[in-house]
Motif scaffolding. Structure first.
Motif, PDB file in Angstrom:
ATOM      1  N   SER A  10       0.802  -1.204   0.000  1.00 10.91           N
ATOM      2  CA  SER A  10       0.000   0.000   0.000  1.00 10.91           C
ATOM      3  C   SER A  10       0.839   1.259   0.000  1.00 10.91           C
ATOM      4  O   SER A  10       0.323   2.337   0.204  1.00 10.91           O
ATOM      5  CB  SER A  10      -0.913  -0.002   1.231  1.00 10.91           C
ATOM      6  N   ASP A  11       2.137   1.132  -0.209  1.00 11.56           N
ATOM      7  CA  ASP A  11       2.999   2.309  -0.196  1.00 11.56           C
ATOM      8  C   ASP A  11       3.227   2.888  -1.576  1.00 11.56           C
ATOM      9  O   ASP A  11       4.055   3.754  -1.746  1.00 11.56           O
ATOM     10  CB  ASP A  11       4.372   1.944   0.402  1.00 11.56           C
ATOM     11  N   THR A 376       4.251  -5.481   4.004  1.00 11.02           N
ATOM     12  CA  THR A 376       2.811  -5.259   3.942  1.00 11.02           C
ATOM     13  C   THR A 376       2.111  -6.303   3.081  1.00 11.02           C
ATOM     14  O   THR A 376       1.064  -6.837   3.448  1.00 11.02           O
ATOM     15  CB  THR A 376       2.516  -3.852   3.396  1.00 11.02           C
ATOM     16  N   MET A 415      -8.509  -2.126   0.987  1.00 11.08           N
ATOM     17  CA  MET A 415      -7.440  -1.275   1.524  1.00 11.08           C
ATOM     18  C   MET A 415      -6.863  -0.325   0.484  1.00 11.08           C
ATOM     19  O   MET A 415      -6.005   0.493   0.801  1.00 11.08           O
ATOM     20  CB  MET A 415      -6.302  -2.161   2.055  1.00 11.08           C
ATOM     21  N   ALA A 417      -4.886  -1.258  -1.783  1.00 15.48           N
ATOM     22  CA  ALA A 417      -3.488  -1.701  -1.800  1.00 15.48           C
ATOM     23  C   ALA A 417      -3.163  -2.330  -3.144  1.00 15.48           C
ATOM     24  O   ALA A 417      -4.053  -2.794  -3.865  1.00 15.48           O
ATOM     25  CB  ALA A 417      -3.232  -2.718  -0.684  1.00 15.48           C
ATOM     26  N   ASP A 471      -0.727  -3.069  12.847  1.00 14.85           N
ATOM     27  CA  ASP A 471      -0.143  -2.216  11.818  1.00 14.85           C
ATOM     28  C   ASP A 471      -1.207  -1.210  11.399  1.00 14.85           C
ATOM     29  O   ASP A 471      -2.321  -1.592  11.017  1.00 14.85           O
ATOM     30  CB  ASP A 471       0.287  -3.081  10.628  1.00 14.85           C
ATOM     31  N   SER A 472      -0.902   0.069  11.446  1.00 14.35           N
ATOM     32  CA  SER A 472      -1.886   1.112  11.172  1.00 14.35           C
ATOM     33  C   SER A 472      -2.532   0.973   9.807  1.00 14.35           C
ATOM     34  O   SER A 472      -3.669   1.408   9.600  1.00 14.35           O
ATOM     35  CB  SER A 472      -1.237   2.496  11.305  1.00 14.35           C
ATOM     36  N   ARG A 473      -1.809   0.361   8.859  1.00 11.77           N
ATOM     37  CA  ARG A 473      -2.360   0.212   7.522  1.00 11.77           C
ATOM     38  C   ARG A 473      -3.477  -0.829   7.462  1.00 11.77           C
ATOM     39  O   ARG A 473      -4.214  -0.906   6.488  1.00 11.77           O
ATOM     40  CB  ARG A 473      -1.237  -0.158   6.540  1.00 11.77           C
TER      41      ARG A 473
END
Length: 499
Positions: A10-11, A376, A415, A417, A471-473
């Protein structure tokens, strides 16, 4: 020498998805990954866990004894069990006489690099095998000797080593190599980390090589983690460039590209361009057994003061180590932790109880700590498997990969992602068997109907999901339980109706 050293789902910007058509079937992948190392435990300690309320340099402890933090830091220890603690840190480069159980691998690396002393060509190498089996240890130990022998001949041999877990892209990896060379040579890198092209960074790297080195070895540790943000893993382009560096750099001396991976089938994942230019000597490192681990630990027992290890300590540490995938790093760390526990209780001897307590502290929630430290995309993949098990109407001991992959796709969309191919999803999941998170197996569907792959989790699915949501994500997934549950049950229903 200069030393330094996955893609995170997701980055990356939306739209950079792994939509490459794939013939891989989640129930019948061509390969399984074994690339990821567990989180680095080499610096883990069991020291005092005091938490002073005053953070100033001269703060006193809470019992009003008047002893300041600075006084405590500057007071020499009156006892202790260690003579040289660095010898039981797993990242310490040791002398060759401390290397045991790796005669064949050591001999091949030495034979491959020996020609550099005569300014002759040296081959590329691929060092593969499970974590903690001596791959990095041996290549760096041999290179250390090569550097010293070259210096005695008035030559400069460059060891440009990076760990690819950090850079994540080929561009950043090239900059790390430039930086490693610059630090080794004591010069300015000559290019910024950002704002210039990868080609410009490569040209600077080649310039440093031509001007300062008579021979070079590139060491790319954990090469399989260099995936990058695009469909094709970026280790392909980096391997292609560096395996042709002698020609591209117009470099007269010998060059070797050495890659290190836990994944035994790594070469199968290279694209055709990389495979055509990179033809390494593939050197495999298998697990250490208890006897080998005992020899390794005995060769480091001078890290402790004479008489400070009871006779049963090293055999017990070796036995624990052989039970955890034959990982020498973990065994060495365990020996150090036992010594730290002995010092913490004010003893001058490390005993069996210290080893058992250290092992208990290490294994406590070890699997969950591992899950917390993975990338992730791997968390997303494991979360999908756990969710498939948790939301099924009856918790299945074995989770079919097909419905789990469909759940993965849904959660990735939820998400926003990046979404990988089915084969990559299966590889991300199956590699976790290396760390005891799950097991997997293939089951035939009948004559001419192929096979299904199934996963079996070793931890409670809900506990795994809760760990990942820390994990905040992933935290918002807690609000999507009803939707994910409906998706899981529908996918399982479809799967069972067809099978």
């Amino acid at each position: 020498m200069g030393r330094e050293g996955r893609r995170i789902g997701s980055d990356h910007p939306a739209g950079e998805k792994d939509n490459e058509p794939s013939s891989a079937d989640p129930e019948n992948p061509e390969s399984t990954g074994e690339d990821a190392e567990s989180p680095d435990t080499s610096q883990m300690t069991f020291e005092n866990e005091s938490n002073p309320t005053d953070s100033s340099q001269d703060a006193t402890n809470g019992d009003d004894s008047g002893i300041s933090i600075r006084d405590r830091l500057q007071t020499e220890s009156s006892g202790g069990v260690f003579a040289n603690k660095d010898l039981v840190r797993s990242d310490t480069i040791i002398d060759e006489d401390r290397i045991v159980g790796r005669d064949d691998q050591l001999g091949r690396v030495v034979d491959n690099l020996k020609p550099v002393l005569q300014n002759e060509g040296i081959p590329d190498m691929l060092l593969s095998g499970p974590s903690g089996t001596g791959k990095s240890l041996i290549i760096h130990a041999v290179c250390k000797q090569i550097v010293e022998l070259c210096e005695s001949q008035g030559k400069t041999f460059g060891v440009l080593s990076i760990n690819c877990e950090g850079p994540k892209t080929a561009d950043r990896a090239v900059y790390r190599l430039v930086k490693a060379a610059a630090e080794d040579l004591g010069v300015d890198p000559g290019v910024p980390q950002t704002g210039v092209s990868t080609d410009q960074k490569l040209e600077r790297l080649y310039e440093l090589m031509r001007e300062h080195y008579d021979g070079v070895i590139f060491i790319l540790d954990e090469i399989d983690t260099l995936e990058g943000p695009y469909q094709e893993a970026e280790y392909n382009s980096l391997i292609y460039q560096l395996s042709r560096a002698r020609k591209l750099a117009d470099f007269d001396g010998p060059i070797s590209l050495t890659t290190i991976t836990n994944y035994a089938d790594f070469m199968k994942d290279l694209n055709s361009r990389a495979q055509s230019s990179y033809n390494p000597d593939d050197i495999f490192f298998d697990d250490y057994d208890a006897t080998q681990l005992r020899s390794i630990l005995k060769n480091r027992q001078d890290a402790f003061k004479s008489g400070s290890l009871s006779d049963d300590v090293i055999p017990l540490v070796a036995a624990f180590g052989s039970q955890t995938h034959g990982d020498a790093r973990k065994a060495i760390d365990l020996l150090r932790w036992a010594g730290e526990l002995a010092e913490r209780r004010g003893a001058d001897t490390v005993i069996e109880t210290d080893v058992r307590e250290a092992q208990e502290k290490y294994t406590e929630n070890r699997k969950l700590r591992h899950i917390s430290g993975i990338s992730t995309q791997k968390k997303l993949s494991i979360y999908a498997v756990a969710a498939t098990a948790h939301y099924a109407r009856e918790y299945p001991e074995w989770i079919p990969a097909g419905p789990a992959f469909k759940t993965y796709q849904f959660i990735a969309d939820t998400m926003d992602a990046d979404q990988y191919s089915r084969e990559t999803f299966v590889n991300h999941v199956t590699e976790q068997s290396t760390y005891g998170v799950l097991d997997f197996e293939r089951r035939g569907k009948g004559r001419g109907r192929g096979v299904h792959m199934y996963f079996s989790l070793s931890e409670d699915p809900e506990t795994i999901m809760g760990t990942i949501r820390e994990d905040s994500r992933f935290k918002d997934l807690a609000h999507e339980e009803a939707t994910i549950s409906a998706v899981v049950r529908e996918r399982l229903k479809q799967f069972r109706s067809k099978n």
